[in-house]
Design a protein around this motif. Structure first.
Motif, PDB file in Angstrom:
ATOM      1  N   PHE A 165       0.190  11.546   7.600  1.00 13.49           N
ATOM      2  CA  PHE A 165       1.008  10.354   7.831  1.00 13.49           C
ATOM      3  C   PHE A 165       0.386   9.077   7.260  1.00 13.49           C
ATOM      4  CE2 PHE A 165       2.484  13.248  11.244  1.00 13.49           C
ATOM      5  CZ  PHE A 165       3.798  13.357  10.822  1.00 13.49           C
ATOM      6  N   GLY A 166      -0.572   9.233   6.349  1.00 12.81           N
ATOM      7  CA  GLY A 166      -1.067   8.078   5.621  1.00 12.81           C
ATOM      8  C   GLY A 166      -2.175   7.305   6.288  1.00 12.81           C
ATOM      9  N   LEU A 209      -1.398   5.136  -5.637  1.00 10.38           N
ATOM     10  CA  LEU A 209      -1.506   5.938  -4.427  1.00 10.38           C
ATOM     11  C   LEU A 209      -0.129   6.174  -3.818  1.00 10.38           C
ATOM     12  CD1 LEU A 209      -4.578   4.289  -2.643  1.00 10.38           C
ATOM     13  CD2 LEU A 209      -4.551   6.197  -4.246  1.00 10.38           C
ATOM     14  N   PRO A 210       0.037   7.242  -3.027  1.00 12.98           N
ATOM     15  CA  PRO A 210       1.311   7.419  -2.310  1.00 12.98           C
ATOM     16  C   PRO A 210       1.434   6.344  -1.235  1.00 12.98           C
ATOM     17  CG  PRO A 210      -0.286   9.111  -1.652  1.00 12.98           C
ATOM     18  CD  PRO A 210      -0.899   8.367  -2.800  1.00 12.98           C
ATOM     19  N   ARG A 211       2.549   5.627  -1.230  1.00 14.15           N
ATOM     20  CA  ARG A 211       2.725   4.518  -0.287  1.00 14.15           C
ATOM     21  C   ARG A 211       3.941   4.758   0.593  1.00 14.15           C
ATOM     22  NH1 ARG A 211      -0.017  -0.140  -2.494  1.00 14.15           N
ATOM     23  NH2 ARG A 211       0.870  -1.401  -0.818  1.00 14.15           N
ATOM     24  N   ASN A 212       3.838   4.318   1.821  1.00 13.57           N
ATOM     25  CA  ASN A 212       4.953   4.399   2.767  1.00 13.57           C
ATOM     26  C   ASN A 212       6.098   3.520   2.276  1.00 13.57           C
ATOM     27  OD1 ASN A 212       6.572   3.703   5.254  1.00 13.57           O
ATOM     28  ND2 ASN A 212       5.064   5.061   6.180  1.00 13.57           N
ATOM     29  N   PRO A 213       7.359   3.946   2.391  1.00 16.16           N
ATOM     30  CA  PRO A 213       8.470   3.092   1.957  1.00 16.16           C
ATOM     31  C   PRO A 213       8.475   1.713   2.595  1.00 16.16           C
ATOM     32  CG  PRO A 213       9.257   5.308   2.381  1.00 16.16           C
ATOM     33  CD  PRO A 213       7.826   5.283   2.815  1.00 16.16           C
ATOM     34  N   ALA A 214       7.918   1.581   3.774  1.00 12.36           N
ATOM     35  CA  ALA A 214       7.854   0.266   4.430  1.00 12.36           C
ATOM     36  C   ALA A 214       7.078  -0.732   3.587  1.00 12.36           C
ATOM     37  CB  ALA A 214       7.216   0.392   5.817  1.00 12.36           C
ATOM     38  N   ASP A 215       6.127  -0.246   2.781  1.00 13.25           N
ATOM     39  CA  ASP A 215       5.317  -1.136   1.950  1.00 13.25           C
ATOM     40  C   ASP A 215       6.124  -1.778   0.822  1.00 13.25           C
ATOM     41  OD1 ASP A 215       3.170  -0.452   3.509  1.00 13.25           O
ATOM     42  OD2 ASP A 215       2.326   0.982   2.095  1.00 13.25           O
ATOM     43  N   TYR A 216       7.315  -1.265   0.569  1.00 10.28           N
ATOM     44  CA  TYR A 216       8.168  -1.828  -0.483  1.00 10.28           C
ATOM     45  C   TYR A 216       9.004  -3.006   0.031  1.00 10.28           C
ATOM     46  CZ  TYR A 216       7.131   2.254  -3.390  1.00 10.28           C
ATOM     47  OH  TYR A 216       6.487   3.216  -4.151  1.00 10.28           O
ATOM     48  N   PHE A 217       8.844  -3.338   1.311  1.00 13.58           N
ATOM     49  CA  PHE A 217       9.640  -4.413   1.899  1.00 13.58           C
ATOM     50  C   PHE A 217       8.760  -5.587   2.299  1.00 13.58           C
ATOM     51  CE2 PHE A 217      12.199  -0.636   2.608  1.00 13.58           C
ATOM     52  CZ  PHE A 217      13.454  -1.075   2.170  1.00 13.58           C
ATOM     53  N   ALA A 218       9.260  -6.778   2.037  1.00 12.49           N
ATOM     54  CA  ALA A 218       8.597  -8.017   2.475  1.00 12.49           C
ATOM     55  C   ALA A 218       9.430  -8.631   3.585  1.00 12.49           C
ATOM     56  CB  ALA A 218       8.467  -8.995   1.303  1.00 12.49           C
ATOM     57  N   GLN A 219       8.755  -9.083   4.628  1.00 14.53           N
ATOM     58  CA  GLN A 219       9.453  -9.686   5.765  1.00 14.53           C
ATOM     59  C   GLN A 219      10.077 -11.022   5.364  1.00 14.53           C
ATOM     60  OE1 GLN A 219       6.176  -9.990   8.469  1.00 14.53           O
ATOM     61  NE2 GLN A 219       5.814  -7.782   8.434  1.00 14.53           N
ATOM     62  N   MET A 220      11.264 -11.280   5.875  1.00 19.68           N
ATOM     63  CA  MET A 220      11.917 -12.566   5.662  1.00 19.68           C
ATOM     64  C   MET A 220      11.287 -13.609   6.574  1.00 19.68           C
ATOM     65  SD  MET A 220      14.502 -12.292   3.441  1.00 19.68           S
ATOM     66  CE  MET A 220      15.954 -13.239   3.831  1.00 19.68           C
ATOM     67  N   VAL A 264       7.252  19.495   5.107  1.00 20.13           N
ATOM     68  CA  VAL A 264       6.854  18.111   4.817  1.00 20.13           C
ATOM     69  C   VAL A 264       7.793  17.151   5.549  1.00 20.13           C
ATOM     70  CG1 VAL A 264       6.423  16.434   2.983  1.00 20.13           C
ATOM     71  CG2 VAL A 264       6.166  18.884   2.522  1.00 20.13           C
ATOM     72  N   PRO A 265       7.275  16.173   6.264  1.00 14.29           N
ATOM     73  CA  PRO A 265       8.163  15.215   6.933  1.00 14.29           C
ATOM     74  C   PRO A 265       8.769  14.221   5.944  1.00 14.29           C
ATOM     75  CG  PRO A 265       5.876  14.660   7.379  1.00 14.29           C
ATOM     76  CD  PRO A 265       5.858  15.947   6.599  1.00 14.29           C
ATOM     77  N   ILE A 266      10.053  13.907   6.142  1.00 13.36           N
ATOM     78  CA  ILE A 266      10.676  12.815   5.397  1.00 13.36           C
ATOM     79  C   ILE A 266      10.146  11.512   5.970  1.00 13.36           C
ATOM     80  CG2 ILE A 266      12.873  11.707   4.791  1.00 13.36           C
ATOM     81  CD1 ILE A 266      14.235  14.416   5.373  1.00 13.36           C
ATOM     82  N   PHE A 267       9.870  10.541   5.119  1.00 10.87           N
ATOM     83  CA  PHE A 267       9.398   9.251   5.609  1.00 10.87           C
ATOM     84  C   PHE A 267      10.392   8.695   6.628  1.00 10.87           C
ATOM     85  CE2 PHE A 267       7.120   9.181   1.454  1.00 10.87           C
ATOM     86  CZ  PHE A 267       5.836   9.006   1.948  1.00 10.87           C
ATOM     87  N   ALA A 268       9.870   8.198   7.748  1.00  9.85           N
ATOM     88  CA  ALA A 268      10.716   7.770   8.862  1.00  9.85           C
ATOM     89  C   ALA A 268      11.689   6.670   8.467  1.00  9.85           C
ATOM     90  CB  ALA A 268       9.839   7.307  10.027  1.00  9.85           C
ATOM     91  N   SER A 269      11.225   5.695   7.700  1.00  7.19           N
ATOM     92  CA  SER A 269      12.107   4.574   7.347  1.00  7.19           C
ATOM     93  C   SER A 269      13.264   5.032   6.470  1.00  7.19           C
ATOM     94  CB  SER A 269      11.313   3.465   6.651  1.00  7.19           C
ATOM     95  OG  SER A 269      10.517   3.976   5.612  1.00  7.19           O
ATOM     96  N   GLY A 328       5.321  10.347  13.182  1.00  6.47           N
ATOM     97  CA  GLY A 328       3.883  10.138  13.055  1.00  6.47           C
ATOM     98  C   GLY A 328       3.525   9.068  12.053  1.00  6.47           C
ATOM     99  N   ASP A 329       4.506   8.639  11.217  1.00  2.00           N
ATOM    100  CA  ASP A 329       4.132   7.706  10.146  1.00  2.00           C
ATOM    101  C   ASP A 329       4.445   6.251  10.485  1.00  2.00           C
ATOM    102  OD1 ASP A 329       6.792   7.246   9.571  1.00  2.00           O
ATOM    103  OD2 ASP A 329       6.692   7.891   7.483  1.00  2.00           O
ATOM    104  N   ALA A 330       4.598   5.943  11.762  1.00  2.00           N
ATOM    105  CA  ALA A 330       4.744   4.549  12.183  1.00  2.00           C
ATOM    106  C   ALA A 330       3.595   4.205  13.118  1.00  2.00           C
ATOM    107  CB  ALA A 330       6.083   4.344  12.886  1.00  2.00           C
TER     108      ALA A 330
END
Length: 891
Positions: free
Chosen positions: A199-200, A236-247, A361-366, A392-394
């Motif tokens: 889970f990274g 590196l393999p990155r969680n999809p959440a890392d592709y988002f910036a908070q408003m 393999v788990p699909i990324f939660a997001s 597990g990936d949050a």
């Protein structure tokens, strides 16, 4: 038929027009307009102990039907028979009124909108947060808030309905961690490490993020910004959440202070099937109320076994033997299974990745939460169920926020709880039971969620959940449409195929297919290092813009004035930029250029006058470093910036040797530390900080151990007391307020130019245009990569966009609106070389700002200990002994 009225929100107007449409719809359906407004724009009732039980029950009942409209608002409303006005729950917009002797009501956002003689005024008043004013034309009377809401609250026995039908999960007595659950969470080390790798997790992430939350109930601080590649450029393999910036909020609406304004904020949410919005029956409040969205083991078990709310668990893993293309197929299967389950009467959908193993393999939660959420919306089934993710990936605050923002109702981060058994305590730290660490972790995560919400001025989780308040960087349009519909996307990029490969890479780290060498003990396994937070020289770790080799080269170039060393630094640094930043994908179109003689180019002496150092406060860095920056910039005709910590009076006059130690730019931020008349007049530029690159939407944070002696005196504060500012200028709720402060500063110092600091985001160009109309002289568009400012790691890593995006948008918006000639544009954010300066100029900047690089030239070695007061080279510390180690010089 109702179908003929859909959609109520046509998706093409402003937030005000959407509110107007919903008010119109609910009023036409039979509710009194004052009832509708109470329902849509409720008071902050959750933490108000003085509210009557009837009114509290009204709000709680209607919260099961409608999320609150949030944000600064003075709402005026009428149905032709009644006229009224109400303020938002925070009271961020003013609403003042007169009642005259001839029975006229005059209401406006400011006093004096209409001239009325004092002799004609019978009463003056103002609306308070969440309060309402109503005129009934038929009864010819003004109805006060208290009487009005008491009457509406008695229309039905709301208190009785809520008591009998609403299920509060907190009331179901379940231990946080029973003996059976504790045994389930305790894994042997080998199994634990494998799961965490899947889970990274890395050593850094566990030690710097998870463990401090479990020990201290708070996120840990970081500093020196974010200098790793964007997720879409990472190797590196990155969680999809890392592709988002908070408003975050800046200028057009204020961020909220989650500490000082906690009474208006709430994480409480009703979840589960909803009823017909146009009716009111006891069954409408038959929902499950969660006080907080992140569940502990006991609460999760209670939720999925609730009587009357049948749950359906869906496995979100896929078979690695089918190849990466199968992940998308499995996502579609999960979506269909979810909609079928809801159609068959299931009230709670639990998406679970617990079944992962050597082949699954788990699909990324997001990804899966977003996909199922959007699928259920399209099938018109989303309001018929609660969506819960068991994953597990949050484990980071940002990952939790992304799940909530894209549709999750509740989150059970089981792997985070598993990992807490690995927390180690020093001899000076009291040992903790696992149950206590789980509670501490939840407290820290929920405080982090509140802080992320508050950056955008959102008060309640009900308003934040499913709203997608993020900006995507580097996701393909297909991913956006499938999983994150409506999210603003800066540039295209990664598709589901790449995420499938990343998931397989993480799976291979946990379950390596290769045979290990004979002498390697299979039972002794540890985390991999990924170098996301600190530079690591080992293979397959993350790149850092501030690489030790580039640091060494630029320091050698600065100390020896060596062109050769600088050229080596520049070549090396530009190669890093090519792999880490958006501008690394640019290519200068020299074949389309006509060369000119070097004599026609602006001179070096003129160019350096366009340079400035960033806002690094006296307190965050030592007096010696702060002075060195000021002296250096004054010598070359550039400008240094005080930051928000003020400046000592003895620097306003030249020193004994005539050296100018005064910072040319004086910053005015929310804390107003050290902002006096003398401070304002001793400036060539006054900078209004509306946001900060290291932590947009948040105020400055100086730990108490740095608030000593002269620093406390300069900041006009108490020694030893930590200084956490409110969000920058959070008393401002509009461009007009910014214009007023600009005017005030011009009156305080007519000779200084006034600058406004913004942070890059989608839409920053429109804000910039408004501020230019407010008569600012100068605009700074700051990048997300930050600087010395201490901040939570969530903010450092996941808020704001690269300066290239914001600068280009601002420049083009100003040109389109005929405003470009009225302002000077500046930018900053990990600008290091001449090529970076050229790119900034081509995108519209006339000036550039350097922060990290001047500190490196002075001796900084990027230990990232600024917030700990332990800087080993005497730059970012107030420790007297460590300050003696400072060897930097202005030259």
């Amino acid at each position: 038929p109702l179908a003929d009225l859909v959609p109520i929100d046509e998706g093409c107007g402003s937030d005000s027009s959407t509110l107007d449409s919903v008010v119109d719809f609910l009023t036409m359906a039979g509710r009194p307009i004052e009832h509708v407004i109470m329902m849509l724009v409720p008071e902050a009732w959750q933490n108000n102990s003085s509210m009557t039980e009837e009114k509290r029950a009204f709000y709680q009942y209607h919260s099961c039907m409608m999320e609150p409209w949030d944000g600064p608002a003075l709402v005026a409303f009428t149905d032709g028979k009644k006229l009224g006005a109400t303020l938002d729950r925070n009271g961020l917009r003013p609403g003042r009124y007169y009642i005259t002797v001839d029975d006229r009501l005059i209401l406006g956002s400011e006093v004096g909108v209409v001239d009325v003689a004092s002799s004609q005024i019978r009463f003056k008043g103002r609306l308070r947060p969440g309060r309402m004013l109503l005129i009934d034309f038929q009864q010819k009377r003004l109805v006060e808030d208290e009487a009005l809401k008491a009457s509406i609250s008695r229309m039905h026995p709301y208190a009785e309905w809520v008591k009998k039908n609403t299920v509060r999960l907190a009331d179901l007595t379940q231990p946080v961690l029973g003996d059976d659950l504790k045994a389930e969470l305790m894994l042997d080390d080998k199994k634990m490490i494998r799961r965490m790798k899947m889970f990274g997790y890395s050593y850094e992430k566990f030690d710097m993020l998870v463990a401090p939350m479990a020990k201290r109930s708070a996120e840990s601080l970081g500093s020196m910004g974010n200098d790793i590649p964007l997720a879409c450029l990472s190797k590196l393999p990155r969680n999809p959440a890392d592709y988002f910036a908070q408003m975050f909020a800046q200028a057009t609406n204020p961020a909220i202070d989650p500490i000082r304004e906690a009474n208006v904020m709430s994480l409480e949410c009703p979840i589960g099937p909803e009823q017909d919005l146009l009716k009111e029956t006891p069954q409408h409040c038959n929902r499950i109320v969660l006080e907080e969205p992140v569940l502990d083991p006991g609460r999760f078990r209670a939720l999925v076994s609730l009587e009357g709310f049948p749950a359906h668990r869906i496995d979100i893993t896929w078979d690695s033997r089918d190849g990466p293309a199968w992940m998308e197929t499995r996502m579609k299967e999960v979506c269909r299974e979810a909609s079928d389950a809801v159609s068959s009467g299931k009230a709670i959908i639990v998406l679970s990745d617990r079944r992962f193993n050597e082949s699954r393999v788990p699909i990324f939660a997001s990804l899966i939460v977003g996909a199922v959420h959007q699928h259920l919306i399209q099938q018109k089934l989303r309001s018929d169920c609660a969506l819960v993710i068991e994953t597990g990936d949050a484990f980071e605050v940002h990952q939790i926020c992304v799940l909530l923002g894209f549709g999750a109702d509740a989150i059970y981060p089981y792997m985070a709880y598993h990992s807490l058994s690995r927390v180690r305590f020093s001899q000076n730290e009291p040992k903790m039971e696992l149950a206590k660490m789980i509670e501490n972790y939840r407290v820290a995560v929920h405080a982090g969620v509140l802080k992320v919400m508050s950056k955008f001025g959102i008060s309640t989780l009900m308003s934040y959940k499913g709203a997608g308040m993020f900006q995507a960087v580097g996701l393909s349009q297909k991913v956006i449409d499938t999983c994150f519909t409506g999210c603003a996307s800066v540039i295209g990029g990664v598709g589901l195929d790449v995420f499938a490969v990343d998931a397989l890479r993480l799976h291979n780290q946990a379950f390596p297919r290769r045979e290990l060498p004979p002498l390697v003990d299979m039972d002794v396994e540890e985390f991999d290092e990924d170098g996301v937070y600190h530079f690591r020289s080992i293979h397959d770790t993350e790149l850092h813009m501030n690489h030790p080799d580039s640091i060494a080269k630029v320091q050698d170039a600065a100390r020896r004035n060596s062109r050769e060393s600088y050229r080596e630094f520049s070549d090396f640094q530009n190669a890093l930029v090519d792999r880490c930043e958006l501008r690394g994908s640019f290519e200068l179109a020299l074949d389309k250029c006509t060369p000119i003689a070097i004599e026609e180019v602006e001179s070096v002496a003129a160019i350096v006058k366009r340079f400035a150092t960033g806002a690094m406060s006296y307190g965050s860095i030592s007096e010696e470093a702060h002075k060195a920056l000021a002296i250096a910039m004054n010598r070359i005709g550039g400008r240094s910036n005080t930051g928000e910590g003020g400046e000592s009076d003895d620097r306003y006059l030249p020193g004994a040797n005539g050296e100018n130690k005064r910072s040319a730019i004086k910053q005015i931020a929310s804390g107003r530390f050290g902002v006096t008349s003398q401070y304002l007049v001793n400036a060539d530029e006054l900078q209004i900080k509306l946001a900060q690159g290291a932590k947009p939407g948040e105020g400055g944070e100086l730990p108490g151990h740095k608030v000593v002696g002269k620093i406390a005196e300069t900041r006009k504060s108490t020694p030893g007391v930590g200084l956490i500012s409110p969000p920058p200028h959070h008393d401002m709720y509009s461009i007009e307020d910014v214009a007023q402060l600009i005017s005030d500063l011009k009156n305080a110092n007519p000779e200084a130019r006034v600058s406004v600091k913004l942070v890059s985001k989608v839409g920053v160009g429109i804000i910039a245009a408004g501020i230019v109309k407010g008569k600012t002289d100068h605009l700074l568009i700051s990048g997300m990569s930050g600087g010395t400012g201490a901040a939570k790691w969530t903010s450092i890593k996941h808020a704001g966009l690269p300066w290239e995006i914001g600068l280009a948008e601002t420049h083009q918006t100003l040109v389109l609106n005929g405003l470009r000639e009225k302002v000077i544009l500046q930018t900053d954010g990990q600008i290091k070389t001449g090529r970076d300066v050229v790119y900034a100029a081509l995108l519209g900047a006339e000036e550039v700002c350097f922060s990290t690089q001047p500190l490196i030239a002075l001796g900084c070695i990027m230990m990232r200990k600024c917030h700990l007061n332990t800087c080993p080279v005497g730059i970012a510390t107030q420790d007297e002994e460590l300050r003696k180690k400072f060897t930097g010089k202005p030259e």
